[in-house]
Design an enzyme around this catalytic site. Structure first.
Site: not given
Ligand code: DX5
Ligand code: ZN
Length: 221
Positions: A34, A36
C-alpha cells in the site's frame, strides 16, 4: 460465501531511506504494498511526488496498491494506473469526475477504488457499486500513520458490505489496524487490510503480517 483476506502493508511508517530492504522484509507474505501518496494539500503531509512514486512502483517486487491523498486527483490517478499500479484509490472528496476517472484507471488494466474519509457517507456514492473494484473506508483521518482506529466507522463498513452483496468488490479499511482492531473490522465485513505502524514497528514485520492474516481469517463471519 468464502471471504478472501488480503493484507496490504503501508510503507508510510517504514524507513524511507532504505525502502527496498523495508519492502523486501514483507513482500513474500503480503498481497500488495500500500503506497500512500500525499501532496500536502488534500492532507497536511507530503510523501512522494509522481517521479518518486513511479520509481518505487517500478522497483516493487509485488503489486502496488496506490492510495492517492492528493487534490484534483482525476488526471494523475490515470497516470498511476498507466505506470503499472495494480490498484488505484481515489478519494471521492478530491475527484471532479468520478465516473470518468474510474473508467480511465480501468482502461490501463488497474483496479479502480473509491476512498472515503471518515466524515463521508457511503450512501452518497452507492451508485458506483457497479463500477468500482474496491471501496476504501478510512478508519482514521487521512494524513498520518499511527493514529487510533475509529471503531465508529464499523457501521459504514457494515453498510458497504451490504451494498456490495455478492459482487467481487474488495472492501478495504485503512488506519489503526492492529491484532485487536482487525478482528472488529473483519467481523464488520472488511476483507482487505492496510497496516502501517503495526507492521513496521513490529520486531518481525513479516511475522506480524502473517499474524494479522491469521486473526482476520478466524474472524470472518
Ligand atoms: C493514513 C494512511 C494509512 C497509514 C496507516 O493517511 O492512508 O495508510 O499509513 O498507518 P497505520 O496503520 O499506522 O494507521
Ligand atoms: Zn493509506
Amino acid at each position: 460465501m468464502v471471504r478472501e483476506i488480503r493484507i496490504t502493508p503501508s510503507i508510510l511508517n517504514a524507513d524511507f531511506t532504505k525502502l527496498d530492504s523495508e519492502i523486501a522484509k514483507i513482500s513474500s507474505v503480503s498481497d500488495l504494498i500500500h503506497l500512500d501518496v500525499m501532496d500536502n494539500v488534500f492532507v497536511p503531509n507530503f510523501t512522494f511526488d509522481f517521479a518518486q512514486a513511479s520509481n518505487i512502483i517500478r522497483n516493487c517486487p509485488i503489486p502496488v496498491d496506490a492510495h492517492l491523498m492528493v487534490a484534483d486527483v482525476d488526471e494523475i490517478a490515470i497516470a498511476y494506473a498507466e505506470i503499472g499500479c495494480a490498484s488505484v484509490s481515489i478519494h471521492v472528496e478530491a475527484t471532479k469526475d468520478i465516473a470518468a476517472t474510474i473508467k480511465g484507471i480501468k482502461s490501463h488494466g488497474a483496479r479502480a477504488s473509491l476512498a472515503l474519509k471518515p466524515g463521508t457517507d457511503i450512501e452518497d456514492y452507492s451508485d458506483y457499486v457497479n463500477d468500482v473494484d474496491m471501496f476504501l473506508i478510512m478508519t482514521v483521518e487521512p494524513g498520518f500513520g499511527g493514529q487510533k482506529f475509529m471503531e465508529d466507522m464499523m457501521q459504514k463498513v457494515r453498510k458497504t458490505r451490504t451494498l456490495i452483496g455478492n459482487r467481487p468488490i474488495w472492501l478495504q479499511i485503512d488506519g489503526g489496524v492492529s491484532l485487536e482492531t482487525i478482528e472488529i473490522a473483519c467481523a464488520a465485513g472488511a476483507d482487505t487490510f492496510v497496516a502501517g505502524s503495526a507492521v513496521f514497528k513490529a520486531e518481525d514485520p513479516a511475522l506480524m503480517v502473517s499474524k494479522l492474516r491469521e486473526v482476520a481469517q478466524n474472524s470472518v463471519i
